[in-house]
Scaffold this active site. Structure first.
Site, PDB file in Angstrom:
ATOM      1  N   PHE A   1      67.928  -0.122 -26.221  1.00 45.19           N
ATOM      2  CA  PHE A   1      68.760   1.368 -25.868  1.00 45.19           C
ATOM      3  C   PHE A   1      70.142   0.999 -26.304  1.00 45.19           C
ATOM      4  CE2 PHE A   1      71.128   4.348 -23.869  1.00 45.19           C
ATOM      5  CZ  PHE A   1      70.612   5.414 -24.337  1.00 45.19           C
TER       6      PHE A   1
ATOM      7  N   ASP B   1      75.266  -6.485 -26.252  1.00 42.43           N
ATOM      8  CA  ASP B   1      75.367  -5.250 -25.825  1.00 42.43           C
ATOM      9  C   ASP B   1      75.392  -5.416 -24.106  1.00 42.43           C
ATOM     10  OD1 ASP B   1      75.434  -2.758 -24.757  1.00 42.43           O
ATOM     11  OD2 ASP B   1      74.045  -1.781 -26.397  1.00 42.43           O
TER      12      ASP B   1
ATOM     13  N   LYS C   1      81.191   1.972 -20.088  1.00 44.37           N
ATOM     14  CA  LYS C   1      80.713   2.483 -18.436  1.00 44.37           C
ATOM     15  C   LYS C   1      81.775   1.966 -17.689  1.00 44.37           C
ATOM     16  CE  LYS C   1      75.910   3.028 -19.852  1.00 44.37           C
ATOM     17  NZ  LYS C   1      75.961   4.537 -19.843  1.00 44.37           N
TER      18      LYS C   1
END
Length: 416
Positions: free
Chosen positions: A146, A233, A262
Site C-alpha cells: 500500500f 516507504d 504522516k
C-alpha cells in the site's frame, strides 16, 4: 449560505453522507476534539485513539509545540510558492537531512505524492545514471503493498477495490511476493532494466505484516549488487512508530531513497518528503518536478517542530517499550482465546488476527464494541485489527487499553 452547526453525531453523519463523496467507510464516531492519546466525540464521550490517523499523530493529538509552530508561522508567512525563496525551507531541509542522514530533501505534501516523486526520481536516475534505455525502466514492488491511491500507484496494487474500473494502468512495475529475497534475486538476475525496488519495511495496510529478520538487509545487498535503488516507504512505519526512528533501522539498512509523510507533521498539516543522496537526487532539475504548496513555510516550521518532539521526548524509545508490554499482555490473553490467534508488530505498530474469514464482519463488530467501550480502532483486510496509538502513551494507559481490548474480546468468545 450558512454553515450548519453540528448538534449530534447522527446529524453530522447524515450531512456527510448527503454532501460528501462516498470514498470512505468510517466507523460511526464523530470526533470533535483531540489531546494526547485521547479524542472526544460530539456528545463528549472520551476515547483512546488506537489508530493515530494511520500513524500521522505519533506525537499525540494537538501537541502544543507543533500547533504553536504552525500558528506562529501562519501568522507570519504561509505561502510563497517555489517561484521565490522563503526563509524557512532551507532551514527545514538542513535540519531534516541531518536528522535522517541524507544529502538532499525534496518537499511535497501527501504520502502518495512522495511515492510518485520517488518513482519519478528513480526512473530519471535509471536513464541518466544507470544507462537504461528511456521508457524501459522497471521498478520492483511487493505484493499486497500500500503506497497510496493515485493512478500510477494503484497500477501495481493487489487491492481490487482500489484498482477496478480505474484503468488503463501505468506500466513499468514488476510485482513479487513480499518477504521473498529469492524472488527478488531472480528478477534482478533476469532483468537488466530494473531501476529500483520500492518496499514497505513493514506492510501496514496489509495488516502489519512484519518480514522475516534479515529480509531488508538481504534485499539491500541484492539491490546494491545489481545497481538498483532500494526505496523504503516509511510513511507509516517511520518517525519512531516501530521503536526506531525508521523501521529499516532495526536491520541497520540505509536505503537509497526514503519517503516520509504522516507523522512528519504530527498530524496538524500535510507534509511529506523524499530524501536521497546527491548522486540520486541531483537528477532532478528546475521545471521537472514540483508543487505549489510543497516546501511552504508553514510545512517547514511544523516539520521541524514535529521531529524535535520525536527526539526530545524520546518517542522511539517509548514506542519500543510500550509495544513490548502491549504484545506481552495480549499474548497472555491469546493463549486461551478462540477469537484471536495472533498479535504481531514492532514498537507501537501492531495488529491482531481474528479467527474468522476476510469476508466476515467479526473484526468490524469487535471495533464497534471497542468504540462502545472507549477505544477507537479500525479493521483492515476483513479479519485484522490494527492497533497504532500515539507514541506518547504511558504504561498506565497501555495497561488500561489492554484491559479494554481483552474485556471486549471476551464478549465474542464462544460466539464464533
Amino acid at each position: 449560505m450558512s454553515v450548519p452547526a453540528i448538534k449530534s453525531s447522527e446529524e453530522a453523519i447524515k450531512i456527510e453522507e448527503k454532501y460528501g463523496a462516498h470514498n470512505y467507510h468510517p466507523l460511526p464516531a464523530v470526533l470533535s476534539k483531540g489531546e494526547g492519546v485521547f479524542m472526544w466525540d460530539v456528545e463528549g464521550k472520551k476515547y483512546y485513539d488506537f489508530l493515530a490517523a494511520y500513524s500521522a499523530v505519533n506525537q499525540g493529538h494537538c501537541h502544543p509545540k507543533i500547533v504553536d509552530a504552525m500558528i506562529d508561522q501562519a501568522k507570519t508567512l504561509s505561502l510563497t510558492s517555489r517561484a521565490f525563496y522563503n526563509d524557512i525551507l532551507g532551514k527545514y531541509e538542513k535540519f531534516a537531512t541531518e536528522y535522517f542522514g541524507f544529502d538532499k530533501l525534496l518537499p511535497m505534501n501527501t504520502g502518495a505524492e512522495a511515492v510518485e516523486t520517488a518513482i519519478k526520481i528513480c526512473r530519471k536516475w535509471a536513464y541518466e545514471r544507470k544507462g537504461i534505455p528511456e521508457t524501459e525502466a522497471q521498478i520492483i514492488v511487493a505484493e499486497n503493498n500500500f503506497h497510496g491511491r493515485t493512478t500510477t500507484i494503484i497500477s501495481f496494487s493487489n487491492d481490487e477495490g482500489a484498482r477496478k474500473n480505474f484503468g488503463p494502468y501505468t506500466p513499468g512495475f514488476i510485482k513479487i511476493p513480499y518477504d521473498d529475497t529469492e524472488a527478488l534475486q531472480k528478477v534482478l538476475e533476469e532483468n537488466k532494466n530494473v531501476a529500483g525496488f520500492l518496499v514497505e519495511p513493514i506492510q501496514g495496510e496489509a495488516g502489519v505484516y512484519v518480514p522475516t529478520e534479515g529480509y531488508l538487509r538481504k534485499a539491500k545487498e541484492l539491490c546494491k549488487k545489481h545497481n538498483v535503488l532500494f526505496i523504503a516507504d516509511e510513511i507509516q512505519s517511520g518517525i519512531a512508530r516501530t521503536g526506531k526512528l525508521l523501521a529499516v533501522d532495526h536491520e541497520d539498512v540505509k536505503p537509497d531513497m526514503i519517503t516520509l509523510g504522516k507523522a512528519l507533521s504530527g498530524g496538524v498539516y500535510p507534509v511529506s518528503a523524499v530524501l536521497a543522496n546527491d548522486e540520486v537526487m541531483n537528477v532532478i532539475q528546475p521545471g521537472q518536478h514540483g508543487s505549489t504548496f510543497g516546501g511552504n513555510p508553514v510545512a517547514g516550521a511544523v516539520a521541524i517542530a514535529a521531529l524535535e518532539v520525536i527526539r526530545d521526548e524520546k518517542l522511539a524509545e517509548n514506542s519500543m517499550k510500550m509495544g513490548e508490554i502491549f504484545r506481552k499482555e495480549l499474548n497472555k490473553y491469546i493463549e486461551n482465546s478462540s477469537v484471536v490467534h495472533k498479535v504481531r508488530g514492532k514498537g507501537l505498530m501492531n495488529a491482531i488476527l481474528i479467527n474468522d474469514s476476510e469476508d466476515s464482519s467479526t473484526a468490524w463488530d469487535i471495533c464497534m464494541a471497542l468504540k462502545e467501550n472507549g477505544l477507537l480502532a479500525k479493521p483492515t483486510h476483513g479479519n485484522i485489527i490494527r492497533f497504532t496509538p500515539p507514541l506518547v502513551i504511558t504504561e498506565e494507559q497501555i495497561m488500561d487499553c489492554v484491559s479494554i481490548i481483552t474485556k471486549t474480546l471476551d464478549q465474542f468468545e464462544g460466539k464464533m
